[in-house]
Scaffold this motif. Structure first.
Motif, mmCIF file in Angstrom:
data_model
loop_
_atom_site.group_PDB
_atom_site.id
_atom_site.type_symbol
_atom_site.label_atom_id
_atom_site.label_comp_id
_atom_site.label_asym_id
_atom_site.label_seq_id
_atom_site.Cartn_x
_atom_site.Cartn_y
_atom_site.Cartn_z
ATOM 1 N N SER A 1 -4.391 3.175 -9.237
ATOM 2 C CA SER A 1 -5.451 2.413 -9.880
ATOM 3 C C SER A 1 -6.816 2.849 -9.409
ATOM 4 O O SER A 1 -7.047 3.036 -8.221
ATOM 5 C CB SER A 1 -5.295 0.913 -9.613
ATOM 6 N N ASP B 1 -10.865 -0.661 -4.967
ATOM 7 C CA ASP B 1 -10.032 -0.458 -3.787
ATOM 8 C C ASP B 1 -10.646 -1.197 -2.605
ATOM 9 O O ASP B 1 -11.830 -1.497 -2.586
ATOM 10 C CB ASP B 1 -9.828 1.032 -3.486
ATOM 11 N N ASP C 1 -27.583 5.711 -8.749
ATOM 12 C CA ASP C 1 -27.019 5.751 -10.093
ATOM 13 C C ASP C 1 -27.791 4.850 -11.053
ATOM 14 O O ASP C 1 -27.930 5.157 -12.238
ATOM 15 C CB ASP C 1 -25.541 5.341 -10.059
ATOM 16 N N MET C 2 -28.295 3.718 -10.541
ATOM 17 C CA MET C 2 -29.087 2.838 -11.401
ATOM 18 C C MET C 2 -30.375 3.521 -11.830
ATOM 19 O O MET C 2 -30.780 3.427 -12.993
ATOM 20 C CB MET C 2 -29.380 1.509 -10.695
ATOM 21 N N ASP D 1 0.806 -1.226 0.000
ATOM 22 C CA ASP D 1 0.000 0.000 0.000
ATOM 23 C C ASP D 1 0.837 1.274 0.000
ATOM 24 O O ASP D 1 0.400 2.303 -0.509
ATOM 25 C CB ASP D 1 -0.941 -0.003 1.220
ATOM 26 N N ALA E 1 1.204 2.545 -3.493
ATOM 27 C CA ALA E 1 0.008 2.595 -4.336
ATOM 28 C C ALA E 1 -0.920 3.740 -3.946
ATOM 29 O O ALA E 1 -1.036 4.086 -2.771
ATOM 30 C CB ALA E 1 -0.747 1.281 -4.243
ATOM 31 N N HIS E 2 -1.548 4.284 -4.953
ATOM 32 C CA HIS E 2 -2.539 5.334 -4.724
ATOM 33 C C HIS E 2 -3.867 4.896 -5.331
ATOM 34 O O HIS E 2 -3.933 4.519 -6.504
ATOM 35 C CB HIS E 2 -2.078 6.630 -5.391
ATOM 36 N N TYR E 3 -4.922 4.905 -4.515
ATOM 37 C CA TYR E 3 -6.260 4.570 -4.993
ATOM 38 C C TYR E 3 -7.160 5.790 -4.837
ATOM 39 O O TYR E 3 -7.547 6.107 -3.711
ATOM 40 C CB TYR E 3 -6.842 3.408 -4.187
ATOM 41 N N PRO E 4 -7.465 6.460 -5.901
ATOM 42 C CA PRO E 4 -8.426 7.582 -5.782
ATOM 43 C C PRO E 4 -9.769 6.993 -5.356
ATOM 44 O O PRO E 4 -10.383 6.250 -6.116
ATOM 45 C CB PRO E 4 -8.487 8.144 -7.212
ATOM 46 N N ARG E 5 -10.190 7.278 -4.134
ATOM 47 C CA ARG E 5 -11.308 6.532 -3.562
ATOM 48 C C ARG E 5 -12.654 7.184 -3.819
ATOM 49 O O ARG E 5 -13.296 7.698 -2.904
ATOM 50 C CB ARG E 5 -11.095 6.341 -2.070
ATOM 51 N N ALA E 6 -13.067 7.121 -5.057
ATOM 52 C CA ALA E 6 -14.419 7.583 -5.376
ATOM 53 C C ALA E 6 -15.428 6.667 -4.710
ATOM 54 O O ALA E 6 -15.167 5.488 -4.535
ATOM 55 C CB ALA E 6 -14.618 7.549 -6.882
ATOM 56 N N ARG E 7 -16.549 7.207 -4.289
ATOM 57 C CA ARG E 7 -17.636 6.402 -3.719
ATOM 58 C C ARG E 7 -18.928 6.794 -4.405
ATOM 59 O O ARG E 7 -19.243 7.975 -4.529
ATOM 60 C CB ARG E 7 -17.771 6.649 -2.211
ATOM 61 N N HIS E 8 -19.685 5.806 -4.869
ATOM 62 C CA HIS E 8 -20.940 6.076 -5.544
ATOM 63 C C HIS E 8 -22.072 5.300 -4.885
ATOM 64 O O HIS E 8 -21.853 4.296 -4.227
ATOM 65 C CB HIS E 8 -20.863 5.673 -7.023
ATOM 66 N N ASP E 9 -23.281 5.754 -5.145
ATOM 67 C CA ASP E 9 -24.482 5.115 -4.621
ATOM 68 C C ASP E 9 -25.114 4.309 -5.753
ATOM 69 O O ASP E 9 -25.594 4.874 -6.736
ATOM 70 C CB ASP E 9 -25.432 6.204 -4.106
ATOM 71 N N LEU E 10 -25.102 2.996 -5.607
ATOM 72 C CA LEU E 10 -25.552 2.148 -6.712
ATOM 73 C C LEU E 10 -27.024 2.392 -7.047
ATOM 74 O O LEU E 10 -27.393 2.577 -8.201
ATOM 75 C CB LEU E 10 -25.319 0.667 -6.373
ATOM 76 N N ALA F 1 -29.584 5.929 -14.473
ATOM 77 C CA ALA F 1 -29.182 5.312 -15.740
ATOM 78 C C ALA F 1 -30.342 4.587 -16.418
ATOM 79 O O ALA F 1 -30.169 4.011 -17.493
ATOM 80 C CB ALA F 1 -28.023 4.340 -15.504
ATOM 81 N N LEU G 1 -21.255 3.154 -14.575
ATOM 82 C CA LEU G 1 -22.448 2.317 -14.575
ATOM 83 C C LEU G 1 -23.127 2.413 -15.938
ATOM 84 O O LEU G 1 -23.417 3.509 -16.413
ATOM 85 C CB LEU G 1 -23.414 2.811 -13.481
ATOM 86 N N GLY H 1 -15.966 2.197 -7.347
ATOM 87 C CA GLY H 1 -16.647 3.065 -6.390
ATOM 88 C C GLY H 1 -17.897 2.477 -5.774
ATOM 89 O O GLY H 1 -18.457 3.055 -4.832
ATOM 90 N N TYR H 2 -18.374 1.329 -6.279
ATOM 91 C CA TYR H 2 -19.576 0.703 -5.728
ATOM 92 C C TYR H 2 -19.192 -0.459 -4.815
ATOM 93 O O TYR H 2 -18.318 -1.256 -5.178
ATOM 94 C CB TYR H 2 -20.484 0.181 -6.845
ATOM 95 N N ALA I 1 2.330 8.214 -5.454
ATOM 96 C CA ALA I 1 2.706 6.803 -5.325
ATOM 97 C C ALA I 1 3.096 6.252 -6.695
ATOM 98 O O ALA I 1 2.630 6.722 -7.722
ATOM 99 C CB ALA I 1 1.557 6.011 -4.739
ATOM 100 N N TRP J 1 2.335 3.403 -8.070
ATOM 101 C CA TRP J 1 1.192 2.808 -8.745
ATOM 102 C C TRP J 1 -0.058 3.635 -8.472
ATOM 103 O O TRP J 1 -0.228 4.145 -7.370
ATOM 104 C CB TRP J 1 0.919 1.406 -8.204
ATOM 105 N N MET K 1 -1.710 5.311 -0.977
ATOM 106 C CA MET K 1 -2.847 4.544 -0.528
ATOM 107 C C MET K 1 -4.053 5.430 -0.260
ATOM 108 O O MET K 1 -5.179 5.073 -0.533
ATOM 109 C CB MET K 1 -2.478 3.792 0.749
#
Lengths: 273, 273, 273, 273
Positions: free
Chosen positions: D12, D16, A265-266, A250, A253-262, A269, D50, D26-27, D8, D10, D1
Motif C-alpha cells: 500500500s 505508512d 511541493d506546495m 508488518d 505488508a510492503h509500504y513503498p516509503r516515498a517521502r516528500h516535502d510539503l 503546485a 498534491l 509521503g507527507y 509481501a 500486501w 514492511m
C-alpha cells in the motif's frame, strides 16, 4: 393495504400481518413452525410456493455444501476485522455478506450464463447439441470463459458436483436447463480438446438452482445464506479472542516509503505561502 | 409535507426540495456551492446552523487529523477484503465505515464521558476543581479508566492534542466543557501520581467537539468522515492490485486441526442411522 | 498453520482446509452434506459440537419462528431502499442485517439479562424463588424493565412462547436457566400484581438459546438468520418491481421549511465578503 | 514492511507509519493538519499527488454540489430505518453508503462512458467532431442512452452544470476529456433534433472528474463523500426523533392477501403426514 388500494406506493407478497397471525406466503406462521424444516421454508420464502419434499431436500443439500472456508474466505476476514474494533454481531454480519461477487462465493455469473443459454436454445429451434456446438464456437471466437467449468484438482468428474447432480435427479428437480448446460459442456470439451474438463461445484449449484427457477441474484443470496452460520461462528470466535484492532502484520505488508516535502511541493503546485 | 401536516409519519429539517432549488438547512444549495468550503458545509449539515469562520476552521483541522493509518486500521483491511471479491466501491465503503467503535477510531465513548461530566458539574454547584477531585476519587474507587488520557509515547504533552487545543482557542470554540475535562485531568494526575500523563489526541478531539455541541454519536460520524478519502484510496488501490480473494496467508494463521468421525459421533448423540 | 505455529497472529477452529477436503468443526464437509439438515449444521457451526437430534430440532423450530414481518420490519425497508438504487443482492443483504438491535428483532438484551440472572443465582447460594423475589424487588426499585415480559395482546399465556417451551422440553434442552427466568417471571407477576403478564416469544427464544449455551450476540445472529430467506425474497421482489429510488412519499413527510439568507447570515457569523 | 520485502502479500502506498509520524502519501500528517483544507487533502489521498489550488477548489465545489436530497434519497431512508432499530451511527452509515449505484447518486456509469469515449477518440485518429458524429450514429443505432444528457426541467443550459464547468475552466482542470464529451453532446443534439438537450449536473461532474484523472469507481466514492455530512445529520435526527422501528405505514402499502391451507398443500406436494 387491502385489495381496495392496489395503487399503493409499496406492494409486497412475501408476508402480511393479520390480527390473528402473520401470513407467510399465505400460510399462517404458527402452522409452519415445526411442520416444515427451515430449508423447506427457505424455498417457500424465496420462490413463493410450497416446495415438494425433493425441492426442499435439494435446498438443504445446497445450503450445506458451501458453509465455510477457514480464513481463506475474504468475507470472514472482513467480518472479523470489523468486530475487532466494533464488537457488534450485526456489524460483522453486515461486512461479511458484502464479500460475495465477481471473484468468489457467488454463483450469480454462472447462473446468468445458464439462464441465458437456456433461453437462447428455446428461441433457436435447434437440437440441443447443434445449439451447444454453435454456442461454444461463438464463445471460443470471443475468447470468453464458460463459467462453472474447470477445477484445479479434479479431472473427468468433480465428485462434489456429481453428488449434487445425483441429488437433483433423485429429488426430481433436474431438468432441461441442466441438460442445456451439460450439452455446452460436452461440446466445449470436444472443441477445446480438453476431455477431462469438469463441471465444478459452483457450476452445478448454479445449474440446479436455475432449473428450480431461482434468479441469478437469488443464487447469490442462497450462497451467502449457506455461509451465514459460519459467519456467526467466526464473529463470535473473534469477539472472544481478546484481540483488538485486527490489522495486517508488518511481516506481510510492503509500504513503498516515498517521502516528500510539503512546503516545497506546495510552492511548486502554486499554493501561496 | 407543509406546515399544515405536522403529524406526518416522517419529519426532517436537514433539507427540503422546492421547485426552484434544494434548500439545505434553509439555504439554497446553489448559493452554498463555491461560497462555503466543504468543511464549513459539514458543520452546517450536522449542527443545522451556519458556522463562524472559527468553527469551520476547527472542523477542517479535525477532519484532517485522522485520515489514515496504513494497514494498521481494521476498517481498511475489511474494505479491501470485500472489494477483492466484490469489486464495488459501495461495498468496500459499506464494510469500512462499520469498523469504528469501542476499540478504535471513535471518540464516542470519550465524548460521552465529557458530556456527562460537564452536565454533572453544572448540576453539582461546586467549583470545577472540587468537582474534579470528587469525580476522580469516585472513578478510582470504581477502578474506571478515564477515556482520552494517556499515550504510549508522549509524556507531559501530546503535541497533536496541543495543536488541536491551540486551534480551538484561536477559533473561539474552546469553552467550559474543555475546562471541566482539563480539571479532571489535573486532579487525576495528582491522585494517580502520574504527573506526565497526557490528554491524547482522541481525548482532545472529543473534548473540542463536545464543546461545539456535537453528540457522541455525531463524533463517531465525524471521525469516520475524516477517514473517508483514505478509504476511497485504499479501495481503489485494492481494485487495481489484481489480487483476488484477499485471505489470511497460512504463515500467520493457526488452525487447531481436530478431526472427528461423523458416523460415530452421530450415533453417540442419538441420531438414528 | 500447523500445531508447530501456535503463536500465529490468527487462530480459528471453525474450519480448516486440507488437500482432500474442508474440515468443518473437524468433520469432512463431504460427509456432512445430505447427512445432517442445515439447521443441525447451524448448531454445529456456531456451538462447535455435533448437536443431538433434540438440539437440532430446537434450532429448526427457532429458525422458523421469526421469518418475516411484512413491511413492518425496518431492515426490510432499508434493504429494499438500497437495492432500488443499487440493484445488488449483496448490498441489500448488507443493509438488512444491520437492522437488528436495541429496539427490535434481537433477543440479545433479553439473553444478556437471563445469562446474568442465572450466574447471579448460582453465586447467591439461595433457593430459586428467594433469589427471584430479591431480584424483582431490586429491579422494581431501579424501575428497570424485565426484558421478554409482556405482550400487547396475549394475557396469561403467549401461545407462541408456550409452543417453543414445549419443544424445548420435548427436545431435552430445557434446563435450569429457563427455570430461573420463570421464577423471576412468577415473582414479578406477584410483586407487580399483574397475574396475566406473559413471557413473550422473544423472551422464550432468548431463554431457550441461553439454556443451550448461546451467547447473547450469537442469539442476535440466529434471529437474523431466521429472517434471511425473507430478506432475499424482499430484495428479489423489489428488484423485480421496476421502482427506482424508493423514497418517502411526500404525503407521509413533514418538512419544516425554514428559509435563511446566506449572505446576511455569513456577515453576522463573521465571514468576510 | 521495508523496501527489502517487496514480495509481501500486501502493498500500500496510501500511508505508512513511522515512529515519528504517519506519512500520508509521503507527507507527514502533522504538516498537513491546518495547512491544506480537507478538500485538498481529499485529492491528495485519492489521487496520490498534491493538488494545485485549482484542483483543490474544484474538489471543494464538487463535494458541495450534491449534499442532500431530503427524504427523496433512498440511502437516507435506509440509514434512518436501520438506526430506528439499531441506534448506532456506524450501522446507519453502513446502510447509507450502499445506496448509490445504477439508478441514482453515482456518476460511475457516466464516468465510464466518458473515459471510454475519450480513449476511443485517441485511438481513432479522427477529428473530435468526426469521431463524435460516428459515435452518436452508432449509439442511436443501438438505441443506447448517453448518460449525463437531459433534464426534466432545464432546457438549453443546466445552470448547475454551467457553474461547475466555469469552475473547471477557472481552476485549470478543464481539458480534452470534457471537449470530447461536449463534441458528442453537440453531435447528439443535431442527430436527435433536440437542440435544447442539456448536459446535466451529474454528466458535468463525471466529465470534470474524468478530466482530473479519477476512475469511475472513485467518482462513486466522491459522490457518496459529498452526501456524508447529510447522512450523519439524518441519522442523528432519526436517533433523536424517539421513533422506533420505522416501517412502511399501511396507507402506502398493498398486500395481496392470498391465503393457503398448509396441510392440503403439503399433501398435494407429496409430503407425508
Amino acid at each position: 393495504m387491502t385489495s381496495e388500494t392496489p395503487k399503493a406506493y409499496w406492494t409486497s407478497s412475501v408476508s402480511d400481518i393479520a390480527p390473528e397471525d402473520i401470513y407467510v406466503r399465505g400460510y399462517p406462521l404458527r402452522s409452519l413452525i415445526g411442520t416444515l424444516p427451515f430449508s423447506a421454508i427457505t424455498v417457500l420464502m424465496i420462490r413463493g410456493k410450497l416446495p415438494t419434499p425433493g425441492e426442499a431436500r435439494m435446498m438443504d443439500v445446497i445450503l450445506s455444501s458451501i458453509l465455510d472456508y477457514a480464513l481463506h474466505k475474504s468475507g470472514t476476514v472482513a467480518a472479523r476485522c470489523v468486530v475487532s474494533v466494533n464488537p457488534q454481531m450485526t456489524a460483522g454480519l453486515g461486512a461479511g455478506v458484502l464479500a460475495a461477487g465477481e471473484h468468489a462465493l457467488s454463483p450469480e455469473n454462472t447462473g446468468r450464463f445458464i439462464v441465458e443459454a437456456h433461453k437462447a436454445w428455446k428461441a433457436s429451434g435447434e437440437t440441443m447439441d447443434a445449439f451447444a456446438a454453435k454456442t461454444v464456437e461463438r464463445l471460443r471466437a470471443e475468447k470468453a470463459r464458460v463459467p462453472g467449468f474447470g477445477h484445479q484438482v479434479f479431472r473427468g468428474i468433480d465428485p462434489r458436483a456429481q453428488a449434487l447432480r445425483d441429488e437433483a435427479v433423485a429429488g426430481g428437480v433436474w431438468n432441461e436447463i441442466g441438460e442445456v448446460y451439460e450439452a455446452i459442456h460436452r461440446a466445449f470439451k470436444v472443441a477445446a480438446n480438453k476431455p477431462d474438463l469438469v463441471i465444478n461445484d459452483v457450476g452445478m449449484i448454479a445449474c440446479i438452482l436455475a432449473g428450480m427457477g431461482y434468479s441469478p441474484q437469488e443464487m447469490a443470496g442462497i450462497a451467502i445464506l449457506s455461509t451465514f452460520p459460519g459467519l456467526i461462528a467466526h464473529i463470535s470466535e473473534e469477539m472472544g479472542s481478546g484481540v483488538r484492532n485486527r490489522i495486517v502484520p508488518d511481516e506481510t505488508a510492503h509500504y513503498p516509503r516515498a517521502r516528500h516535502d510539503l512546503k516545497a511541493d506546495m510552492a511548486k503546485a502554486g499554493w501561496k505561502a
